[in-house]
Design an enzyme around this catalytic site. Structure first.
Site, mmCIF file in Angstrom:
data_model
loop_
_atom_site.group_PDB
_atom_site.id
_atom_site.type_symbol
_atom_site.label_atom_id
_atom_site.label_comp_id
_atom_site.label_asym_id
_atom_site.label_seq_id
_atom_site.Cartn_x
_atom_site.Cartn_y
_atom_site.Cartn_z
ATOM 1 N N ASN A 1 0.861 -1.180 0.000
ATOM 2 C CA ASN A 1 0.000 0.000 0.000
ATOM 3 C C ASN A 1 0.896 1.227 0.000
ATOM 4 O OD1 ASN A 1 -2.716 -0.679 0.038
ATOM 5 N ND2 ASN A 1 -2.861 -0.745 2.274
ATOM 6 N N GLU B 1 0.914 2.860 7.968
ATOM 7 C CA GLU B 1 1.555 3.214 6.691
ATOM 8 C C GLU B 1 1.286 4.676 6.331
ATOM 9 O OE1 GLU B 1 1.417 -0.706 4.040
ATOM 10 O OE2 GLU B 1 -0.525 -0.229 4.890
ATOM 11 N N ASN C 1 -8.203 5.227 4.504
ATOM 12 C CA ASN C 1 -7.396 4.711 5.619
ATOM 13 C C ASN C 1 -7.347 5.653 6.816
ATOM 14 O OD1 ASN C 1 -7.071 2.896 3.519
ATOM 15 N ND2 ASN C 1 -5.008 2.347 4.097
ATOM 16 N N LYS D 1 -4.490 4.067 -6.578
ATOM 17 C CA LYS D 1 -4.665 3.351 -5.311
ATOM 18 C C LYS D 1 -4.312 4.280 -4.142
ATOM 19 C CE LYS D 1 -5.449 -0.283 -2.727
ATOM 20 N NZ LYS D 1 -4.419 -1.107 -2.168
HETATM 21 O O1 PAF Z 1 -5.686 -0.511 2.955
HETATM 22 C C1 PAF Z 1 -6.821 -1.034 2.802
HETATM 23 O O2 PAF Z 1 -7.503 -1.406 3.746
HETATM 24 C C2 PAF Z 1 -7.343 -1.235 1.392
HETATM 25 O O3 PAF Z 1 -6.341 -0.844 0.490
HETATM 26 C C3 PAF Z 1 -8.660 -0.487 1.088
HETATM 27 C C4 PAF Z 1 -8.848 -0.402 -0.404
HETATM 28 C C5 PAF Z 1 -8.709 0.887 1.674
HETATM 29 C C6 PAF Z 1 -9.840 -1.313 1.533
HETATM 30 O O4 PAF Z 1 -9.913 -1.529 2.887
#
Ligand code: PAF
Length: 313
Positions: A98, A279, A205, A197
């Site tokens: 991520n 993160e 998040n 993303k």
């Molecule tokens: O980090 C996460 O939890 C995922 O990438 C997302 C897309 C926000 C879904 O929970």
């Protein structure tokens, strides 16, 4: 087909290992802590898959091997340094995390022309501790993995079969990952896919972590102002780096992912809930760093970084 070497025994790393086991792809797993490596996986169809024992230390890889790092960005530097002496034959390295910043770490340590793939996945997995003190991994939702080659100067290949002529080693590595945990979709412009993303993570998040909510609740009107501010700031920064985004589409995409993953607790929510490092530096912190380099004010992202850091100390 080369062997798949999986570094780390987190939820996604163990999911990949279990999927390799299930699909007959030769693999090795190198968790940081062998005691917390899951021993089995619960598949969506109710199947239980037993994982092979972890391999204790890195070994010399050949060019046809594939080395994947499903790790957090902040763990990457140390992990790559440990593997560096074993990469003289230049096996393909895949980074899967991520947020952003992994590409820069890899460039510093491996060089800008290393056979490297960057990936992002929407498969869901949860690492669960058992009453006996062991761990297993639960496959919680089928997703897809987007992958691309950032070090190819100007990739002309639109498709994977075209890439196999331009860069056969990378195309083979993508095929290995697709055989392991499908579907894997080749992205010619992987940086755009990763920034997309990033925009999703930058909204879902921190809000879910700060307000202690499931993903679906961030679509509520009380978060509209914050969502708008994050998306506008993100878009200004991305545009400043030549990436073509518009704030309204970014916002709509965030809402659709929040709805589609509504019942989930985001990874940042889970990190905060379990007292783990988050993160945030690789997500909103990355937007702040990139904004500073261009002199763009990003007060909402700056505030969210501070608030999440205050939660996770
Ligand atoms: O980090 C996460 O939890 C995922 O990438 C997302 C897309 C926000 C879904 O929970």
């Amino acid at each position: 087909m080369g062997k798949l070497h999986i570094v780390g025994g987190g939820a996604i790393g163990s999911l990949i290992a279990a999927s390799a086991q299930k699909n007959g792809v030769p693999y090795e797993c190198y968790p940081r802590d062998r005691k917390t490596m899951p021993t089995y996986a619960h598949w969506l169809d109710g199947q239980t898959i037993t994982l092979k024992p972890a391999t204790p230390s890195p070994c010399l890889l050949t060019q046809s091997d594939v080395l994947i790092f499903p790790l957090k960005v902040y763990q990457l530097n140390a992990a790559l340094l440990q593997w560096l002496p074993h990469l003289t034959q230049k096996p393909t390295v895949i980074l899967l995390h991520n947020g952003m910043g992994g590409h820069e770490v890899a460039k510093d340590l491996l060089g800008g022309d290393y056979p490297l793939l960057l990936a992002t996945t929407s498969h869901g997995a949860l690492k669960v501790s058992t009453s006996s003190g062991g761990f297993h991994v639960k496959y919680t939702g089928v997703g897809a993995t987007q992958i691309g080659a950032p070090n190819l100067d100007k990739p002309i290949s639109q498709t994977l079969s075209a890439l196999s002529k331009e860069a056969p080693q990378l195309a083979n590595a993508i095929a290995t990952l697709d055989k392991t945990l499908p579907p894997v979709q080749y992205q010619r412009n992987i940086l755009k896919a990763l920034w997309t993303k990033l925009s999703i993570n930058a909204v879902i998040n921190p809000l879910t972590a700060i307000y202690n909510i499931q993903n679906k609740f961030i679509v509520n009107s009380e978060f509209e102002q914050s969502r708008n501010a994050i998306c506008n700031e993100f878009t200004q920064v991305a545009n400043a780096y030549g990436l073509d985004f518009d704030a309204q589409t970014v916002h709509e995409n965030v809402l659709s992912v929040a709805n589609a993953t509504g019942e989930n607790y985001s990874s940042m929510h889970q990190d905060v809930a379990h007292g783990r490092q988050t993160e945030i530096d690789a997500i909103n912190g990355y937007i702040v760093d990139m904004a500073m380099k261009k002199g763009i004010p990003v007060p909402e992202n700056t505030l969210l970084v501070k608030r999440v850091k205050a939660l996770s100390v």
